[in-house]
Design an enzyme around this catalytic site. Sequence first.
Site, PDB file in Angstrom:
ATOM      1  N   ARG A 100       0.828  -1.220   0.000  1.00 18.15           N
ATOM      2  CA  ARG A 100       0.000   0.000   0.000  1.00 18.15           C
ATOM      3  C   ARG A 100       0.855   1.259   0.000  1.00 18.15           C
ATOM      4  NH1 ARG A 100      -1.601   2.811   4.103  1.00 18.15           N
ATOM      5  NH2 ARG A 100      -1.578   1.090   5.587  1.00 18.15           N
TER       6      ARG A 100
ATOM      7  N   TYR B 189     -12.306  15.246 -18.673  1.00 21.61           N
ATOM      8  CA  TYR B 189     -13.002  14.008 -18.347  1.00 21.61           C
ATOM      9  C   TYR B 189     -14.111  14.292 -17.308  1.00 21.61           C
ATOM     10  CZ  TYR B 189     -13.640   9.240 -16.762  1.00 21.61           C
ATOM     11  OH  TYR B 189     -14.174   8.029 -16.429  1.00 21.61           O
TER      12      TYR B 189
ATOM     13  N   LYS C  27      -6.454   3.457 -20.292  1.00 22.83           N
ATOM     14  CA  LYS C  27      -6.679   3.740 -21.718  1.00 22.83           C
ATOM     15  C   LYS C  27      -5.479   3.253 -22.546  1.00 22.83           C
ATOM     16  CE  LYS C  27     -10.275   5.513 -19.769  1.00 22.83           C
ATOM     17  NZ  LYS C  27     -10.412   6.903 -19.431  1.00 22.83           N
TER      18      LYS C  27
HETATM   19  C1  LIG Z   1     -10.764   7.650 -18.321  1.00 19.73           C
HETATM   20  C2  LIG Z   1     -10.140   8.961 -18.074  1.00 19.73           C
HETATM   21  C3  LIG Z   1      -9.856   9.410 -16.781  1.00 19.73           C
HETATM   22  C4  LIG Z   1     -10.225   8.606 -15.558  1.00 19.73           C
HETATM   23  O1  LIG Z   1      -9.511   7.428 -15.502  1.00 19.73           O
HETATM   24  P1  LIG Z   1     -10.015   6.084 -14.732  1.00 19.73           P
HETATM   25  O2  LIG Z   1      -8.888   5.157 -14.940  1.00 19.73           O
HETATM   26  O3  LIG Z   1     -11.302   5.676 -15.343  1.00 19.73           O
HETATM   27  O4  LIG Z   1     -10.189   6.488 -13.302  1.00 19.73           O
HETATM   28  C5  LIG Z   1      -9.221  10.632 -16.640  1.00 19.73           C
HETATM   29  N1  LIG Z   1      -8.889  11.381 -17.710  1.00 19.73           N
HETATM   30  C6  LIG Z   1      -9.171  10.990 -18.964  1.00 19.73           C
HETATM   31  C7  LIG Z   1      -8.797  11.861 -20.101  1.00 19.73           C
HETATM   32  C8  LIG Z   1      -9.796   9.772 -19.193  1.00 19.73           C
HETATM   33  O5  LIG Z   1     -10.081   9.392 -20.445  1.00 19.73           O
END
Ligand SMILES: *Cc1c(COP(=O)(O)O)cnc(C)c1O
Length: 394
Positions: free
Chosen positions: A61, A115, A212
């Site tokens: 952690r 986002y 992503k």
């Molecule tokens: C998906 C996304 C986030 C958030 O990320 P998570 O992994 O879903 O918490 C933040 N910024 C952008 C540009 C994103 O596409």
Amino acid sequence: MPSDPGPRRGLATLCIHGGEAMDAQGALHTPLYNHSTFGFPSTQALLDVVEGRTEGNLYTRYGLNPTLRAVERKLALIEGGEEALVFGSGMAAASALFLAQCASGDHLVCIGDVYGGTFELLARNLPKFGITTTFLVGDEIAQLGAALTARTRLVFFETPTNPNLEVIDIAAIAAVARAGGALTVVDNTFASPVNQSPLALGADLVMHSATKYLGGHSDLTGGVVIGAQPLVRTLVPWRKNLGQAMAPEVAFLLLRSLRTLTVRVRQQNENAQAVAEFLATHPRVRKVNYPGLASAPGHALAARQMRGFGGMMSFVYDGDAAATAAVIDRLRLIAIAPSLGGVETLATQPITTTHHDLEPAERQRRGIVDGLVRLSIGLEDARDLIADLAQALR
Ligand SMILES: *Cc1c(COP(=O)(O)O)cnc(C)c1O
């Protein structure tokens, strides 16, 4: 083989070899240490790690786990920063960053579309702790200098933006922020480190949703913050005490994904260019938002500050909300799903997903129209993607 091939190596080499930690078994890559805790030869040796005199593994952690440290070294090398910290999600990274950098009474400026989760965090959650945000979109971005106050800590933005793929000038914004005593933070998720290096353009911190492009296979959730060591280290106690560290299994999977990052993203750039050029000539498409098209308003700036135009695009269908949904519903190869950056191509209508909760007036201010369709282009054959879109748009 050295575990750190050095910053002068090319990006593809760093993606494969950067930061890896071999063990005594001779595994070619960093093993998965799924362990929550690590043993010591003596109490003194444990104290040396606890008090920071020696680097070592201690408790997962805290982030003191060999698999987490390996993916952090690799990510720092890939993004061109000194230090990286990995988190359980992109939002965990963003929330630790804002909480570590801002105290009650402090202020942020958020530029352009961001986002939805980040918007909610800034607009609805952080004000509870006395941390406020000014949002500047469209022509208001030119007012950044005037929006900075003595308490402005951070200027935050994404580029290209979601869902209209506007391109924001990182160097110009960073210069204004610096003059006003604020740090510049870029969410580099859409571009990926293959296409854009915000730190080299003057940003102080970069964050990603590793869910992503970095993960790239729609099978992990993670986040990362990268930058100069003293800045990144301010997030360590927040990650530790909010319990936000990435899980070792996810770090192992992310290491695996990062080794193919350059080939994936370069192919996604190429596929996206082909799809955008097809859509731009289609009679039922009113407009295509893709910085790789010479007609795009952000094309010249993107050509200057990006190495590739990315795999994200959107287009405006010549029809109302229902007709646009029907186009998406006719897709056979392209899946209807939120998220982005994976090997498979995804389509969504922003008014039903990322921008669903915005008031109609706010949608209009941000140019989120009913006919807008967002595409995350994957690694399929471009001609198959074009054929699927052609039959859906018939
Ligand atoms: C998906 C996304 C986030 C958030 O990320 P998570 O992994 O879903 O918490 C933040 N910024 C952008 C540009 C994103 O596409």
